[in-house]
Design an enzyme around this catalytic site. Structure first.
Site, PDB file in Angstrom:
ATOM      1  N   ARG A   1       2.057 -12.280  -0.824  1.00  0.00           N
ATOM      2  CA  ARG A   1       0.713 -12.565  -0.321  1.00  0.00           C
ATOM      3  C   ARG A   1       0.119 -13.828  -0.929  1.00  0.00           C
ATOM      4  NH1 ARG A   1      -1.827  -8.670   3.323  1.00  0.00           N
ATOM      5  NH2 ARG A   1      -0.292  -7.002   3.499  1.00  0.00           N
TER       6      ARG A   1
ATOM      7  N   HIS B   1     -10.725  -2.392  11.382  1.00  0.00           N
ATOM      8  CA  HIS B   1      -9.642  -3.247  10.882  1.00  0.00           C
ATOM      9  C   HIS B   1      -9.432  -4.384  11.889  1.00  0.00           C
ATOM     10  CE1 HIS B   1      -5.202  -3.277   9.266  1.00  0.00           C
ATOM     11  NE2 HIS B   1      -5.959  -4.160   8.643  1.00  0.00           N
TER      12      HIS B   1
ATOM     13  N   LYS C   1      -9.618  -2.376   1.395  1.00  0.00           N
ATOM     14  CA  LYS C   1      -9.270  -1.228   2.238  1.00  0.00           C
ATOM     15  C   LYS C   1     -10.085   0.019   1.858  1.00  0.00           C
ATOM     16  CE  LYS C   1      -6.276  -3.658   4.337  1.00  0.00           C
ATOM     17  NZ  LYS C   1      -6.574  -4.127   5.695  1.00  0.00           N
TER      18      LYS C   1
ATOM     19  N   CYS D   1       0.644  -7.978  11.485  1.00  0.00           N
ATOM     20  CA  CYS D   1       0.972  -8.210  12.905  1.00  0.00           C
ATOM     21  C   CYS D   1       0.256  -9.447  13.440  1.00  0.00           C
ATOM     22  CB  CYS D   1       0.596  -7.002  13.749  1.00  0.00           C
ATOM     23  SG  CYS D   1       1.688  -5.597  13.521  1.00  0.00           S
TER      24      CYS D   1
ATOM     25  N   ASP E   1      -9.540  -9.835   8.777  1.00  0.00           N
ATOM     26  CA  ASP E   1      -9.006  -8.487   8.523  1.00  0.00           C
ATOM     27  C   ASP E   1      -9.993  -7.352   8.792  1.00  0.00           C
ATOM     28  OD1 ASP E   1      -6.791  -6.877   7.617  1.00  0.00           O
ATOM     29  OD2 ASP E   1      -7.848  -6.538   5.742  1.00  0.00           O
TER      30      ASP E   1
ATOM     31  N   SER F   1      -1.505  -3.923  10.146  1.00  0.00           N
ATOM     32  CA  SER F   1      -1.208  -4.836   9.039  1.00  0.00           C
ATOM     33  C   SER F   1       0.042  -5.663   9.333  1.00  0.00           C
ATOM     34  CB  SER F   1      -0.962  -4.021   7.767  1.00  0.00           C
ATOM     35  OG  SER F   1      -2.018  -3.115   7.579  1.00  0.00           O
TER      36      SER F   1
ATOM     37  N   ARG G   1       0.849  -1.192   0.000  1.00  0.00           N
ATOM     38  CA  ARG G   1       0.000   0.000   0.000  1.00  0.00           C
ATOM     39  C   ARG G   1       0.886   1.244   0.000  1.00  0.00           C
ATOM     40  NH1 ARG G   1      -1.672   0.706   4.368  1.00  0.00           N
ATOM     41  NH2 ARG G   1      -1.179  -1.163   5.544  1.00  0.00           N
TER      42      ARG G   1
ATOM     43  N   TYR H   1      -1.438  -3.453  -6.822  1.00  0.00           N
ATOM     44  CA  TYR H   1      -1.298  -4.137  -5.529  1.00  0.00           C
ATOM     45  C   TYR H   1      -2.654  -4.243  -4.801  1.00  0.00           C
ATOM     46  CZ  TYR H   1      -0.355  -5.131  -0.704  1.00  0.00           C
ATOM     47  OH  TYR H   1      -0.399  -5.714   0.540  1.00  0.00           O
TER      48      TYR H   1
HETATM   49  C1  OXD Z   1      -3.256  -4.662   5.105  1.00  0.00           C
HETATM   50  C2  OXD Z   1      -3.911  -5.829   4.477  1.00  0.00           C
HETATM   51  O1  OXD Z   1      -2.334  -4.075   4.512  1.00  0.00           O
HETATM   52  O2  OXD Z   1      -4.805  -6.410   5.107  1.00  0.00           O
HETATM   53  O3  OXD Z   1      -3.676  -4.307   6.218  1.00  0.00           O
HETATM   54  O4  OXD Z   1      -3.573  -6.185   3.335  1.00  0.00           O
HETATM   55 MN    MN Z   2      -5.340  -5.400   6.941  1.00  0.00          MN
END
Ligand code: OXD
Ligand code: MN
Length: 600
Positions: A384, A243, A223, A267, A292, A265, A86, A214
């Site tokens: 990913r 989130h 998002k 984590c 998420d 993100s 991002r 992306y």
């Molecule tokens: C983020 C995702 O960047 O979930 O938070 O992809």
């Molecule tokens: Mn996320």
């Protein structure tokens, strides 16, 4: 160069147009006139469409064939090397006034930004196919569900949206003749970072994203709609877009609790949402609702009800293995898109932290030869997988529940080497809001920026709040007033380190132990000690039996109260609240003053 156009489209595909929704058909016509595509493909979300577009993505080189015996239905995508995360610096909230977007968002006047985007998009799809994607975020029957239409020139985006959203004609049916929908226009342009802009017009329920392919920048349901636009709509309509992962935890006696947890993100939200309890907790079942995003609304009974608007997982590959997350590993064995991972000689995938030894030779995420001696990583740190939620062996039965699930506990957690203890409980909703509003985390590779740098990331929403953060905090406090049975709010930190730099807590499945204490607190069966920062478990309150080599003293270190650390945290929080100016609610400012006095 392979043509991005489809030479021939099988009968019945690419032609399911929306019917009878004048605003929608006008908008599609305007996008076609602006972008001038050579072909327009109206998606229907069907399996036949997915099969056709997958074959086409392979032909175009957008997908790379993997070993179909080992990984049926799985494909690899290599992004442009400059387009791997991002881009917060190019993400804009274009509200009518700068004040509405607040000091934590980039802002541009809507008309100015629209003119700039128009210039970039004029003729941008010449020689390309434009795809029209109808999709729903949320279960078809849920009142919380939102409809979006994404228009894109990326077949990779279409195939990801097939997994990540409830995509297809059902979205048109939900809209009827005049339903509201999110307008999302996306073009990769030439992937030049100088022409990369992710723009939100919340007052018009509209997104325009250019210059990136992306996930977080291009899969507009995620998002952009589910969080940035979602949070704006939620504020106006009396719900919350967060989130957060969502899970259910069921005790051997059959008592279920639903838990929502916000971590920044990369984590460990996906890991926690798919947690497998250690042997010591035989009979406990944890099931995933989402990994998420959570949309939550107070119910008539005064509890907070949540749905997961997504239909798949867009998870971080590095570090995922059968020890850290067996359910994720099982979820990505079929029908998965891998992005920027490495490929082995037999067409399997590999990343740093996958099970087993690194391959003697493989192809790295950029397509170059790689050996364990190579200096660069084989997989990008933000590589990913995109996998269907229905692949998850631990998917909760409530995944499609239209009413959502009633939340017992909300957890806030960051990646913190110091200060924040393993687990603690807020005094009440307002203090819980304060814990979320003042949480910090060390930055990860999910966003372009300095990995490891500590920054305040309130509710893990700093990059995702579609309006002024001070108003967002006020909304949290207002929502609390609507809940007669509010969830308890906790803080956690799985990442605390010793002075020697070693993690003080093993994390992963063992996090069940912290969750068990939180559930016991919800049920009123566990004790805690009142400390200046909240209620903390003492060794007698926390089950760390059968943890090999983990002693009471280790627990005490993981939970230790660090007054000086908190003073520093509260200084940072004070600076952040100042930045929000008069829009920072007095409830939180007063709480900060009180907490400062308490920690001394
Ligand atoms: C983020 C995702 O960047 O979930 O938070 O992809
Ligand atoms: Mn996320």
């Amino acid at each position: 160069m392979t043509s991005p156009l489809h030479a021939s489209v099988p009968a019945g595909l690419g032609s399911t147009k929306p019917d009878g929704h004048a605003r929608l058909t006008t908008w599609i016509r305007e996008c076609i006139a602006l972008c001038e595509p050579d072909q327009v493909f109206y998606c229907d979300g069907s399996a036949a469409e997915k099969e056709f577009l997958t074959t086409e993505a392979l032909r175009m080189g957008v997908f790379i064939e993997l070993n179909q015996q080992k990984l049926p239905g799985c494909h690899l995508h290599r992004s442009h090397p400059n387009d791997v995360a991002r881009v917060e610096q190019f993400t804009f909230i274009c509200t009518p006034t700068k004040e509405e977007a607040g000091p934590t968002n980039n802002w541009s006047a809507p008309d100015e930004m629209r003119a700039r985007l128009k210039g970039l998009l004029k003729g941008a799809m010449k020689g390309r196919c434009m795809y029209i994607i109808p999709y729903m975020m949320g279960p078809a029957a849920s009142p919380l569900t939102q409809v979006g239409i994404e228009i894109t020139d990326s077949v990779y985006v279409v195939l990801n949206m097939h997994i990540m959203s409830r995509m297809g004609s059902a979205a048109y049916q939900r809209l009827g003749a005049d339903g509201d929908f999110n307008k999302g226009l996306h073009s990769t342009l030439d992937l030049n970072p100088d022409r990369r802009l992710i723009c939100h017009f919340p007052q018009d329920n509209e997104i325009t994203s250019v210059g990136s392919g992306y996930g977080g920048n291009a899969l507009l349901g995620k998002k952009c709609l589910a969080l940035r636009i979602g949070s704006y709509l939620a504020k106006r309509q009396g719900w919350m877009a967060e989130h957060m992962l969502l899970l259910s935890a069921e005790s051997p006696a059959g008592r279920k609790h639903y838990i929502a947890a916000a971590f920044p993100s990369a984590c460990g939200k996906t890991n926690f949402s798919m947690l497998i309890p250690p042997k010591h907790f035989a009979g406990w079942k944890v099931a995933t609702i989402g990994d998420d995003i959570a949309w939550m609304k107070p119910g008539a009974d005064g509890r907070l009800y949540a749905i997961n608007p997504e239909f798949g997982y867009f998870g971080v590959a590095p570090g995922t293995n059968y020890l850290t997350n067996p359910n994720a590993m099982k979820s990505i064995q079929r029908d998965t898109i891998y992005t920027n991972v490495a490929m082995t000689e037999d067409g399997d995938v590999w990343w740093e932290g996958k099970d087993g030894a690194p391959p003697a030779k493989c192809t790295d995420w950029k397509g170059n030869p790689w050996t364990p001696e190579s200096k660069e990583k084989a997989a990008h740190p933000n590589s990913r997988f995109t996998a269907p939620a229905t692949n998850n062996p631990a998917l909760a039965n409530e995944f499609e529940l239209a009413s959502g699930v009633p939340i017992s506990a909300i957890i806030f957690g960051g990646r913190r080497a110091s200060t924040v203890p393993l687990v603690y409980q807020s005094f009440d909703w307002e203090h819980g809001t304060f814990i979320g509003a003042t949480m910090g985390s060390e930055m990860t590779a999910a966003a372009a920026g300095t990995v490891g740098k500590l920054r305040l990331d309130p509710m893990a929403m700093l990059p995702f709040c579609g309006y002024h953060m001070g108003d967002y905090f006020t909304h949290w406090l207002e929502m609390g007033k609507k809940l007669t049975q509010p969830p308890l709010i906790f803080g956690v930190n799985w990442f605390r380190k010793s002075a020697e730099g070693k993690f003080l807590w093993p994390g992963f499945g063992e996090n069940m132990r912290a969750m068990k204490w939180m559930i016991d607190r919800c049920e009123g069966t566990a004790d805690a000690k009142e400390m200046p920062i909240g209620h903390l478990p003492e060794p007698k309150d926390f089950d760390f039996a059968d943890m090999e080599g983990f002693t009471t003293s280790d627990f005490e270190k993981a939970i230790a109260y660090d007054a000086a650390g908190w003073q520093a945290d509260y200084r940072l929080a004070g600076e952040f609240f100042d930045k929000l100016g008069g829009r920072c609610p007095s409830g939180l400012k007063d709480r900060l003053a009180k907490q400062k006095a308490r920690v001394g």
